[in-house]
Design an enzyme around this catalytic site. Structure first.
Site: not given
Ligand code: SRM
Ligand code: SF4
Length: 566
Positions: A74, A143, A207, A209, A428, A434, A473, A477
């Site tokens: 990333r 981030r 994390k 943000k 996502c 993922c 899920c 994201c």
């Molecule tokens: Fe996310 C985890 C993809 C934005 C909340 N996110 C993940 C992981 C790394 C899965 C993992 O932990 O094994 C995913 C990788 C998937 C893949 O195959 O690439 C993933 N998140 C993404 C991306 C690529 C989605 C997208 O469609 O673009 C975004 C990358 C952003 C970046 O450049 O940094 C992405 N993730 C978000 C957002 C939206 C935002 O920030 O605007 C959220 C919701 C806001 C938030 O943070 O609460 C988000 N991602 C999560 C979470 C839940 C965090 C929590 O507090 O519970 C996880 C899981 C975790 O951290 O345990 C997660």
């Molecule tokens: Fe993976 Fe869930 Fe984030 Fe989609 S929403 S990229 S399934 S962790």
């Protein structure tokens, strides 16, 4: 007190890691494509995740073979801002080390998928040569800082861009581990690690943000950040910043102790105190965030557990002075930034929709080739948006026809070719990369949009601006709970359906149905669309309508399909 639980395993790992070094050097040099769990956790801080191809995992297991491991890498770029040269370098790396796609993320970044362990160092070093970084793109750190993306050449947008860039650099860890591991910078510390003045030896509990906007462009959904900053202007003069604390969307199905939350505007920070104010919020979370339970470690839980008054007082302690309450918030708007727009300096940007953010050549739609050609030939500097789209900036007026023609020749749909639903939809990555996906998202994005589009058209709503977010899920994201309609992976082929958020990202949606089969999603929305078309108030959006009626009334509008349960 939030520190009552013993520190989690990840906390102990961070503390013992000598500034995020751990055994990474040896693990990266070892043969094989897999790393240990400790290395997996530490590598996140350097911007990369070990993944495996979930499509082939079962078959390979049956054949007695290891999973097909590779890495997601990333890249962070505050506010999504890239130069033409940087974009072309990233594009070339997608072929050299990745799976021939670039994935624009919902945080205005870029992801590569499919990088094997032996190429990690080469990939990251090459990214650094373009003056971009993967450092702190993932992990318990700050981030990528997201920002209002429109490349308008005025004082408001210049200030937002500059603030995002300043925060992004200022809030990187002090550790040189990243430079030693990936950039061959010689170790410079006799102690094995450097002091971390802001983060301390265990970095942040989770994390963290940050997003910053001008109220006129909330395409990043600023209130979903741990710290959402709304810059307030009088004309083009910066007055100061409203700090909204405690946004975050991640939750776990059937675990009510975890939940999505939008940030609460708490304090006003003067125009010269941005960095000091942000560091105070980080210190608050660093010292008080939950380090025993990673599911409840985000700032939002600290705020809810301790209360806003407590948080404000504690924040003042870190800031070193009393803080004024947040000022009344102007309406947050989500303008159309795709299509052609004048930048204000005689040049133009063209916003191009990128379905699910995936820049690729697929069939007759050669988006990646077209973007590469435009950036190379016309010198367009891309800006990536939090809606997973790309803005091609700095285009000369005389090149507009050629640029558009090039996209059309490559079969690329422009914004005006899409229905508002398709244009305002996010998905996502989910499967196959993922590890947390419970269901498909990106790969079912197009059919789900098509099915819902058909229902909207039936009720004369084809031109209605409705935001749709699909995730595999409940982690959110694609900011699933901050739009009009949220479709959340529940189990293979089944989704929870959320409605009632608003288009501007200022209200959360609520769950209407659980475990809806993918094929039934559009049908279950149809009675809602019918009622909306017949009974909406003046200027009322679909999410507003759903919220006005409430879940019970909405459920009574139509019979849910076979296996949908409330
Ligand atoms: Fe996310 C985890 C993809 C934005 C909340 N996110 C993940 C992981 C790394 C899965 C993992 O932990 O094994 C995913 C990788 C998937 C893949 O195959 O690439 C993933 N998140 C993404 C991306 C690529 C989605 C997208 O469609 O673009 C975004 C990358 C952003 C970046 O450049 O940094 C992405 N993730 C978000 C957002 C939206 C935002 O920030 O605007 C959220 C919701 C806001 C938030 O943070 O609460 C988000 N991602 C999560 C979470 C839940 C965090 C929590 O507090 O519970 C996880 C899981 C975790 O951290 O345990 C997660
Ligand atoms: Fe993976 Fe869930 Fe984030 Fe989609 S929403 S990229 S399934 S962790």
């Amino acid at each position: 007190m939030p520190l009552s639980l013993p520190p989690s395993g990840v906390e102990r790992l961070k503390e013992a890691s000598r500034g995020l070094r751990g055994d990474l050097a040896a693990e990266l040099a070892a043969p094989g494509r897999e790393v240990s769990e400790d290395a997996y956790n530490l590598l996140k801080f350097h911007g990369t995740y070990e993944q495996h191809d979930r499509d082939t995992a079962t078959e390979r297991k049956q054949r007695g073979e290891a999973k097909d491991f590779s890495f997601m890498v990333r890249v962070r770029m505050p506010g999504g801002v890239l130069t033409a040269a940087q974009y072309l370098a990233l594009d070339a790396l997608a072929d050299r080390y990745g799976n021939a796609t670039l994935r624009i993320t919902t945080r205005e970044g870029v992801q590569f998928h499919g990088v094997i362990k032996q190429d990690l160092k080469g990939t990251i070093a090459a990214i650094n040569r373009t003056l971009l970084t993967t450092q702190s793109a993932c992990g318990d750190v700050v981030r990528n800082v997201t920002a209002t993306p429109a490349p308008r050449r005025d004082a408001v947008h210049a200030r937002i861009r500059a603030d995002a860039a300043m925060l992004s650099t200022a809030l990187l860890p002090a550790s040189r581990a990243y430079h030693e591991l990936f950039l061959d910078v010689a170790a410079q510390t006799a102690l094995g690690t450097e002091p971390e003045p802001l983060f301390g030896p265990t970095y942040l509990p989770r994390k963290f943000k940050i997003g910053i906007i001008a109220p006129g462009d909330n395409t990043i959904d600023v209130l979903t950040n741990d710290l959402g900053i709304i810059a307030l202007f009088e004309g083009e003069r910066l007055v100061g910043y409203n700090f909204a604390l405690g946004g975050g969307l991640g939750m776990t199905h059937n675990k009510p102790a975890t939940y999505p939350r939008l940030a609460t505007p708490l304090v006003f920070i003067g125009p010269d105190d941005l960095r000091r104010g942000v560091e105070a919020v980080i210190a608050l979370q660093r010292d008080w965030g939950n380090r025993g339970d990673r599911r409840r470690a985000r700032l939002k839980y600290l705020l809810d557990d301790q209360g806003l008054d407590w948080a404000k007082t504690a924040l003042e302690g870190y800031f070193g002075a009393p803080l004024a309450p947040a000022r009344p918030l102007p309406p947050l708007l989500v303008p159309e930034i795709l299509g052609w727009h004048a930048q204000g300096d005689g040049r133009f940007w063209l916003g191009v929709p990128v379905p699910s953010g995936r820049i690729e050549d697929r069939g007759g739609r050669r988006l990646r080739t077209a973007l590469r050609a435009i950036v190379a030939r016309f010198g367009a500097d891309p800006v990536l948006t939090g809606q997973q789209d790309i803005l091609l900036s700095n285009l000369a007026p005389e090149d507009r026809g050629a640029v558009e023609g090039l996209l059309r020749d490559h079969g690329v749909a422009l914004a005006e070719d899409l229905t508002p639903l398709a244009r305002w939809s996010l998905a996502c990555p989910a499967l196959p990369t993922c590890g947390l996906a419970l269901a498909e998202a990106e790969r079912v994005h197009a059919p789900i949009v098509a099915a819902i589009e058909a229902e909207l058209a039936r009720f004369g709503l084809a031109d209605e601006r409705i935001s749709l977010r699909i995730t595999g899920c409940p982690n959110g994201c694609a900011r699933t709970y901050a739009g009009d309609i949220g479709i959340v992976g529940r189990m293979p082929g089944h989704y929870a359906l959320y409605v009632g958020g608003d288009f501007a990202g200022t209200r959360l949606s609520f769950k209407l149905h659980d475990k809806v089969a993918e094929a039934d999603l559009a049908a279950i929305l149809a009675p809602l669309f019918a009622a909306f078309a017949a009974g909406r108030g003046r200027g009322e959006g679909f999410g507003d309508f759903c919220t006005r009626l409430g879940a019970d009334a909405l459920r009574q509008l139509g019979t849910p399909p076979r296996d949908a349960a409330a």
